[in-house]
Design an enzyme around this catalytic site. Structure first.
Site, PDB file in Angstrom:
ATOM      1  CG  ASP A 125      -9.947  73.289 -15.722  1.00 52.31           C
ATOM      2  OD1 ASP A 125     -10.098  73.028 -16.921  1.00 52.31           O
ATOM      3  OD2 ASP A 125     -10.561  72.703 -14.814  1.00 52.31           O
ATOM      4  CG  ASP A 126     -10.650  74.245 -20.069  1.00 48.50           C
ATOM      5  OD1 ASP A 126     -10.135  73.127 -19.882  1.00 48.50           O
ATOM      6  OD2 ASP A 126     -11.873  74.408 -20.198  1.00 48.50           O
TER       7      ASP A 126
ATOM      8  CB  CYS B 191     -11.342  68.197 -16.926  1.00 49.14           C
ATOM      9  SG  CYS B 191     -11.682  69.818 -17.636  1.00 49.14           S
TER      10      CYS B 191
ATOM     11  NE  ARG C 128      -8.216  68.382 -12.766  1.00 47.84           N
ATOM     12  CZ  ARG C 128      -8.233  69.304 -13.740  1.00 47.84           C
ATOM     13  NH1 ARG C 128      -8.278  68.921 -15.004  1.00 47.84           N
ATOM     14  NH2 ARG C 128      -8.185  70.585 -13.463  1.00 47.84           N
TER      15      ARG C 128
ATOM     16  CE  LYS D  45     -11.569  70.434 -13.205  1.00 47.68           C
ATOM     17  NZ  LYS D  45     -12.115  70.708 -14.551  1.00 47.68           N
TER      18      LYS D  45
ATOM     19  CG  HIS E 291     -13.080  66.645 -13.112  1.00 43.56           C
ATOM     20  ND1 HIS E 291     -12.983  67.477 -14.196  1.00 43.56           N
ATOM     21  CD2 HIS E 291     -14.330  66.103 -13.172  1.00 43.56           C
ATOM     22  CE1 HIS E 291     -14.111  67.462 -14.885  1.00 43.56           C
ATOM     23  NE2 HIS E 291     -14.949  66.641 -14.279  1.00 43.56           N
TER      24      HIS E 291
ATOM     25  CB  SER F 169     -15.892  71.257 -14.618  1.00 43.37           C
ATOM     26  OG  SER F 169     -14.798  70.515 -15.084  1.00 43.37           O
TER      27      SER F 169
ATOM     28  CG  HIS G 205     -13.579  74.659 -16.884  1.00 44.97           C
ATOM     29  ND1 HIS G 205     -14.936  74.873 -16.926  1.00 44.97           N
ATOM     30  CD2 HIS G 205     -13.386  73.421 -17.433  1.00 44.97           C
ATOM     31  CE1 HIS G 205     -15.533  73.819 -17.478  1.00 44.97           C
ATOM     32  NE2 HIS G 205     -14.618  72.920 -17.799  1.00 44.97           N
TER      33      HIS G 205
ATOM     34  CG  ASP H 213      -7.144  70.867 -17.603  1.00 46.25           C
ATOM     35  OD1 ASP H 213      -7.015  71.896 -18.289  1.00 46.25           O
ATOM     36  OD2 ASP H 213      -8.260  70.453 -17.231  1.00 46.25           O
ATOM     37  CG  ASN H 214      -8.042  70.481 -21.331  1.00 43.68           C
ATOM     38  OD1 ASN H 214      -8.582  69.781 -20.473  1.00 43.68           O
ATOM     39  ND2 ASN H 214      -8.504  71.685 -21.623  1.00 43.68           N
TER      40      ASN H 214
ATOM     41  CE  LYS I 217     -12.630  70.958 -21.795  1.00 43.03           C
ATOM     42  NZ  LYS I 217     -12.966  71.605 -20.515  1.00 43.03           N
TER      43      LYS I 217
END
Length: 490
Positions: A36-37, A76, A80, A129, A131, A154, A219, A271-272, A292
């Site tokens: 995540d991130d 996020c 997904r 996660k 989301h 998150s 994240h 994810d990004n 992001k």
């Protein structure tokens, strides 16, 4: 409808008969790890400094490192929604990011990746996660997962939020559909997720499985366990990445120990891109611009490794553009599953994965920021349409606070839209004009070549017209004809 009872039953009977006659190799397991991130530059093999990722580097040596792998949106929930549905997130009306107040989620009629595997007889589990909806009708266990361990949204939607902490409810940790803890120790997330994943693999070693690990880190707020805290020269962020790398190593060693390596497809990506406003608590986009929440390369081009011994070439670096929306149709083809009956946007990229000179079947990929069509990539060219974007305001943040923290006491926390996001996370809004970049010679998107190559601008603009009509574009006031509704709580 997600599926009828007849279709998956037919597939199961057909597959069982083929196995009985010795006509099929065992169905491959699939392990999908999504951080995540995490930034493109947060692996040693892609320039990380101050910390190391030996397990990811080993995985890359055993498989292929994809250096032009994209996510469909740089945030996020949208990201997904895209790789689990095979659609641009705008098609399924899940742009942006859900939070603890959200009443919408992935529509029950969307046929998701875990449902395809479950209908084919796979054991399925997710840990991390979710989301894609906090309401139970949108929950992982209602979308193809036999098992679920993790959080609904998150980890900054908690008492650790840098601006809205006082408004946040206790952070729930779920086992299945039951809350098992409130405000759990976040420093234990990576370790606990890894332990749960290993247990699932051990319990399902004799049947095909799909294991999805959407890791909660890195994240913000970021946490590392005592075993890793203070370990790296890069500070806490480096510690967090080394713990995630440790997790990958533990999972790979489990596959080795159980003799599952050769028959398991491992996919790793973020994810990004990283969140630049958070400075020392954010990752590194490498040679790319921004991060992001933007459709510049730093926001949508992410680290990616795939391994499947004997199928995906080892020790290879592939720069062919591919996108996360392509995973569903590709994996469905590999395992012989059922494709969604509704229109999706991804295409089969198995040729890119398994052959040296494989080419993407897409003429172009498209990048939305929220509901606005902001950019298109075709070949080496990337065209940005005029749009606003968020960049760092002043100096990057420190200690888990975003940039420019505390310098604007009148800072709005209720403002909506891109300005509100920028305000809450220490950014400022800037605008880009119509801009054409040659990503081969200028991966940092610094030299606008639009005036020099008007024919390329025209070609890419025409490529964007159909997707704009299909999925809409708030920047030009177009309402898409192919947009489907998200799910809404009853």
């Amino acid at each position: 409808m997600k599926s009828t009872w007849f279709a998956p039953l037919f597939l199961l009977l057909l597959t069982a008969n083929a196995f009985a006659q010795g006509n099929l190799d065992p169905l491959p397991n699939v392990l999908l790890i999504v951080t995540d991130d995490m930034g493109y530059g947060d692996m040693s093999s892609q320039g990380a400094q101050g910390f190391s990722t030996p397990n990811l580097d080993k995985l890359a040596g055993q498989g292929t490192r994809f250096t032009s792998f994209y996510v469909a949106q740089p945030v996020c929930t949208a990201s997904r929604a895209a790789f689990l549905s095979g659609c641009y997130p705008n098609r399924v009306s899940l742009q942006g990011a859900l939070n603890h107040t959200s009443k919408n989620g992935i529509h029950p009629d969307e046929y998701l990746l875990p449902e395809m595997f479950k209908d084919l007889g796979y054991a399925t589990a997710g840990m991390g996660k979710w989301h894609l909806g906090t309401v139970m009708e949108f929950w992982p266990t209602r979308n193809g997962f036999d098992e679920w361990f993790g959080t609904p949204y998150s980890n900054d939607n908690t008492k650790y939020h840098p601006v809205l902490a006082d408004e946040m409810p206790p952070f729930p940790l779920y086992e299945g559909e039951t809350v098992v803890e409130l405000d759990p120790d976040q420093s234990q997330f990576t370790k606990r997720i890894t332990e749960k994943a290993i247990s699932f693999i051990e319990r399902n070693k004799d049947r095909p499985f799909f294991l999805y690990l959407p890791q909660i880190m890195p994240h913000v707020p970021i946490f590392a366990s005592e075993q890793f805290k203070g370990k790296t020269e890069h500070g806490l962020y480096g510690d967090v990445i080394e713990e995630l790398d440790w997790s990958v190593g533990e999972l790979m060693r489990t596959l080795d120990r159980l003799k599952l390596t050769d028959n398991t497809i491992v996919i790793f990506f973020s994810d990004n891109g990283p969140w630049p406003s958070y400075g020392e608590h954010a990752g590194d986009a490498g040679p790319f611009r921004e991060g992001k929440l933007t459709t510049f390369e730093g926001g949508v081009r992410v680290p990616c490794i795939m391994r499947w011994p004997g199928h995906i070439p080892a020790n290879r670096v592939c720069d062919e553009p591919i996108m996360s929306i392509d995973l569903l149709p590709t994996l469905t083809k590999i395992v012989g599953g059922q494709m969604p009956t509704k229109k999706i946007d991804g295409l089969d990229i198995s040729e890119v994965l398994t052959t040296k000179d494989g080419k993407t079947p897409h003429e172009a990929y498209f990048f939305f920021g929220g509901t606005g069509l902001q950019a298109v990539r075709s070949g080496k060219w990337k065209l940005h349409f005029p749009h606003p974007y968020i960049t760092v305001a002043g100096e990057p943040g420190k200690g888990g606070k975003p940039s420019n923290w505390g310098k604007n006491p009148a800072q709005s926390i209720t403002q909506s839209g891109i300005e509100g996001i920028a305000s809450r996370h220490g950014g400022r809004v800037e605008h880009i004009e119509l801009s054409l970049f040659d990503l081969e010679s200028d991966p940092g998107e610094t030299k606008n070549l639009a005036s020099q190559y008007p024919e390329v601008v025209e070609r890419l603009s025409k490529l964007a017209d159909p997707i704009r009509q299909d999925l809409g574009d708030s920047l030009t006031g177009v309402e898409g004809t192919g947009v489907r509704e998200a799910g809404w709580a009853k």
